[in-house]
Design a protein around this motif. Structure first.
Motif, PDB file in Angstrom:
ATOM      1  N   ARG A 197      31.580  80.654  80.960  1.00 38.09           N
ATOM      2  CA  ARG A 197      31.823  82.090  81.108  1.00 38.09           C
ATOM      3  C   ARG A 197      31.213  82.846  79.929  1.00 38.09           C
ATOM      4  O   ARG A 197      30.611  83.909  80.084  1.00 38.09           O
ATOM      5  CB  ARG A 197      33.335  82.338  81.208  1.00 38.09           C
ATOM      6  N   ASP A 198      31.356  82.272  78.739  1.00 36.76           N
ATOM      7  CA  ASP A 198      30.864  82.929  77.529  1.00 36.76           C
ATOM      8  C   ASP A 198      29.346  82.923  77.422  1.00 36.76           C
ATOM      9  O   ASP A 198      28.785  83.617  76.567  1.00 36.76           O
ATOM     10  CB  ASP A 198      31.484  82.283  76.291  1.00 36.76           C
ATOM     11  N   MET A 199      28.667  82.149  78.268  1.00 34.85           N
ATOM     12  CA  MET A 199      27.207  82.183  78.283  1.00 34.85           C
ATOM     13  C   MET A 199      26.695  83.552  78.714  1.00 34.85           C
ATOM     14  O   MET A 199      25.599  83.949  78.318  1.00 34.85           O
ATOM     15  CB  MET A 199      26.657  81.113  79.236  1.00 34.85           C
ATOM     16  N   PRO A 256      19.178  82.709  77.075  1.00 32.38           N
ATOM     17  CA  PRO A 256      20.335  83.584  77.250  1.00 32.38           C
ATOM     18  C   PRO A 256      20.253  84.424  78.524  1.00 32.38           C
ATOM     19  O   PRO A 256      19.166  84.739  79.016  1.00 32.38           O
ATOM     20  CB  PRO A 256      20.299  84.477  76.009  1.00 32.38           C
ATOM     21  N   VAL A 257      21.435  84.773  79.030  1.00 38.74           N
ATOM     22  CA  VAL A 257      21.584  85.594  80.227  1.00 38.74           C
ATOM     23  C   VAL A 257      22.561  86.719  79.884  1.00 38.74           C
ATOM     24  O   VAL A 257      23.616  86.464  79.287  1.00 38.74           O
ATOM     25  CB  VAL A 257      22.138  84.760  81.399  1.00 38.74           C
ATOM     26  N   GLY A 258      22.210  87.947  80.233  1.00 34.91           N
ATOM     27  CA  GLY A 258      23.094  89.047  79.875  1.00 34.91           C
ATOM     28  C   GLY A 258      23.077  90.187  80.864  1.00 34.91           C
ATOM     29  O   GLY A 258      22.216  90.266  81.754  1.00 34.91           O
ATOM     30  N   TRP A 295      21.579  81.868  85.521  1.00 31.78           N
ATOM     31  CA  TRP A 295      22.781  81.495  84.771  1.00 31.78           C
ATOM     32  C   TRP A 295      23.237  80.093  85.175  1.00 31.78           C
ATOM     33  O   TRP A 295      23.580  79.263  84.326  1.00 31.78           O
ATOM     34  CB  TRP A 295      23.879  82.526  85.022  1.00 31.78           C
ATOM     35  N   THR A 296      23.214  79.798  86.472  1.00 29.15           N
ATOM     36  CA  THR A 296      23.575  78.461  86.953  1.00 29.15           C
ATOM     37  C   THR A 296      22.646  77.411  86.370  1.00 29.15           C
ATOM     38  O   THR A 296      23.090  76.338  85.947  1.00 29.15           O
ATOM     39  CB  THR A 296      23.528  78.423  88.492  1.00 29.15           C
ATOM     40  N   ALA A 337      20.554  85.916  68.696  1.00 28.79           N
ATOM     41  CA  ALA A 337      21.535  85.037  68.041  1.00 28.79           C
ATOM     42  C   ALA A 337      22.096  83.973  68.976  1.00 28.79           C
ATOM     43  O   ALA A 337      22.960  83.189  68.571  1.00 28.79           O
ATOM     44  CB  ALA A 337      22.683  85.889  67.499  1.00 28.79           C
ATOM     45  N   TYR A 338      21.618  83.892  70.213  1.00 27.32           N
ATOM     46  CA  TYR A 338      22.236  83.046  71.236  1.00 27.32           C
ATOM     47  C   TYR A 338      22.146  81.559  70.898  1.00 27.32           C
ATOM     48  O   TYR A 338      21.102  81.060  70.501  1.00 27.32           O
ATOM     49  CB  TYR A 338      21.551  83.300  72.583  1.00 27.32           C
ATOM     50  N   GLN A 339      23.274  80.885  71.081  1.00 22.65           N
ATOM     51  CA  GLN A 339      23.342  79.426  70.981  1.00 22.65           C
ATOM     52  C   GLN A 339      23.939  78.905  72.286  1.00 22.65           C
ATOM     53  O   GLN A 339      25.076  79.241  72.617  1.00 22.65           O
ATOM     54  CB  GLN A 339      24.220  78.999  69.802  1.00 22.65           C
TER      55      GLN A 339
END
Length: 198
Positions: free
Chosen positions: A165-167, A134-136, A123-124, A183-185
């Protein structure tokens, strides 16, 4: 930087099964969901805990599974021997870099500090603009609710920008997480660049 095509998903998760049977069920559902979408699973290469469950489920559903395991753990006979491919590397650093290279997105199931360390690192990297993947988190039985609350606290205290944060995608099911990955942007600006400076 834009997100590329989704061919392989890395799953970070516990090397133990955890206290709630829902965790193992979610690991199995995640492995199946990845395979059923024609995606490859990339993970840490072990046969134990949720790691083994996610790999076995993906294999049973006809998916390709790529494991990356440090030599020290392979020597302890933790390696899953039924994978499409198992790479044994020299260090944890090499393991994480290789998993990142093989993957187009990163999904966390419940786990311990190793799971958190892995997902926070990638994520970093995304926050810094090193990748656009994307990271989830699959929020099984509310497992990640305290983490989500803490991330919101960090944001409220101005240590984390709302766009960063929204990533982090939080989803109740692996299917919802994979839909969000498709759908990640990524954010249009990196950690230090403000929009008005562009």
């Amino acid at each position: 930087m834009t997100a590329g095509p989704m061919n392989a998903v890395c799953v970070f998760c516990g090397s133990s099964p955890g206290a709630d049977p829902a965790y193992e069920a979610a690991a199995q559902a995640t492995g199946r969901a990845i395979a059923e979408r024609g995606l490859a699973l990339v993970y840490g290469g072990a046969k134990v805990g949720l790691m083994g469950q996610v790999a076995d489920a993906a294999l049973a559903a006809g998916g390709e599974v790529f494991g990356v395991l440090p030599r020290g753990l392979a020597a302890k006979e933790l390696a899953h021997t039924g994978l499409t491919r198992l790479e044994v590397v020299d260090s944890m650093h090499e393991r994480k870099a290789r998993m990142a290279d093989l993957s187009d997105g990163f999904l966390s199931l419940p786990g311990g500090i190793g799971t958190l360390e892995e997902v926070f690192e990638v994520w970093t990297w995304g926050q810094l603009g090193f990748h656009a993947k994307p990271v989830g988190f699959v929020n099984v039985a509310g497992f990640y609710d305290p983490l989500r609350a803490f991330l919101n606290h960090m944001t409220g205290q101005a240590f984390l920008k709302p766009m960063h944060r929204d990533m982090a995608i939080f989803a109740d099911t692996p299917q919802d997480a994979l839909d969000a990955f498709a759908a990640y942007q990524p954010p249009a600006v990196d950690k230090w660049m403000e929009r008005e400076q562009l």
